[in-house]
Design an enzyme around this catalytic site. Sequence first.
Site, short mmCIF file in Angstrom:
data_model
loop_
_atom_site.label_atom_id
_atom_site.label_comp_id
_atom_site.label_asym_id
_atom_site.label_seq_id
_atom_site.Cartn_x
_atom_site.Cartn_y
_atom_site.Cartn_z
N TYR A 14 -36.55 52.78 23.54
CA TYR A 14 -37.93 52.30 23.42
C TYR A 14 -38.84 53.23 22.63
CZ TYR A 14 -36.28 49.10 26.98
OH TYR A 14 -35.56 48.16 27.67
N HIS A 19 -44.87 48.86 22.47
CA HIS A 19 -45.18 48.97 23.89
C HIS A 19 -45.31 50.43 24.33
CE1 HIS A 19 -46.00 46.11 26.94
NE2 HIS A 19 -44.83 46.04 27.52
N TYR A 64 -40.40 51.99 33.99
CA TYR A 64 -40.46 50.84 33.09
C TYR A 64 -41.82 50.17 33.26
CZ TYR A 64 -35.63 51.60 31.92
OH TYR A 64 -34.47 52.17 31.47
N ASN A 66 -43.16 47.20 33.62
CA ASN A 66 -43.54 46.22 34.64
C ASN A 66 -43.72 46.79 36.03
OD1 ASN A 66 -43.32 44.48 32.52
ND2 ASN A 66 -41.56 43.36 33.31
N ASP A 92 -51.03 49.70 25.14
CA ASP A 92 -51.05 48.78 24.00
C ASP A 92 -51.74 47.47 24.37
OD1 ASP A 92 -48.50 46.63 24.53
OD2 ASP A 92 -48.44 48.53 25.62
N ASN A 113 -48.31 43.33 31.58
CA ASN A 113 -47.60 43.47 32.85
C ASN A 113 -47.72 44.86 33.47
OD1 ASN A 113 -46.78 40.80 32.96
ND2 ASN A 113 -44.94 41.20 31.76
#
Length: 189
Positions: A14, A19, A64, A66, A92, A113
């Site tokens: 990532y 994100h 993570y 979420n 973001d 989220n």
Amino acid sequence: MWLLIGLGNPGEKYDRTRHNIGFACLDTLAKRHGLEFRTKRANSLVAEGTIAGQRVALAKPQTYMNESGRAVSALRSWYKIEPAQDLLVIYDDLDLPFARLRLRERGSPGTHNGMRSIVAQLGNNAFPRLRVGIDQPPGKMDAAAYVLGRFNKEEEAQIPDLCDRVADAAEVVLRDGVIAAMNRYNATG
């Protein structure tokens, strides 16, 4: 003590994705002040020190996106901070044009989220946040695929300056307060 949270997803997969702009901006702020993410605490990588005369903990949740709220809630308890006065979340935002900044003292998590998770875990939305514009996906591209994708070459070239502006804005929040930072950075992008 101020707690500054940069949102993103852990792992090399990532790195440098849209994100993870919160992580990138927090890295810039840490580097500027000689802070290193050496501590693992409350499902987060943490760097502690002083910025703009304030004791700070910079944190990158490793839960993570979420599940960001689990880490933020645990960090809140560890540092005994009051979110309305001592928390700044950097993340973001699809609804802002690329590189536009928007500070708020409170507000809805919108469709993000990570912010939904934080609001749910803290039990309210009364905490400052700094949204970093990443723009809308092109055409009919899926939003999830877009935020997990990398910036294009033109955007990538602007990321260092963008992260510097975010770090500048965070310093103004710490030194002069959220309202002063809003007045300065919301007007100029």
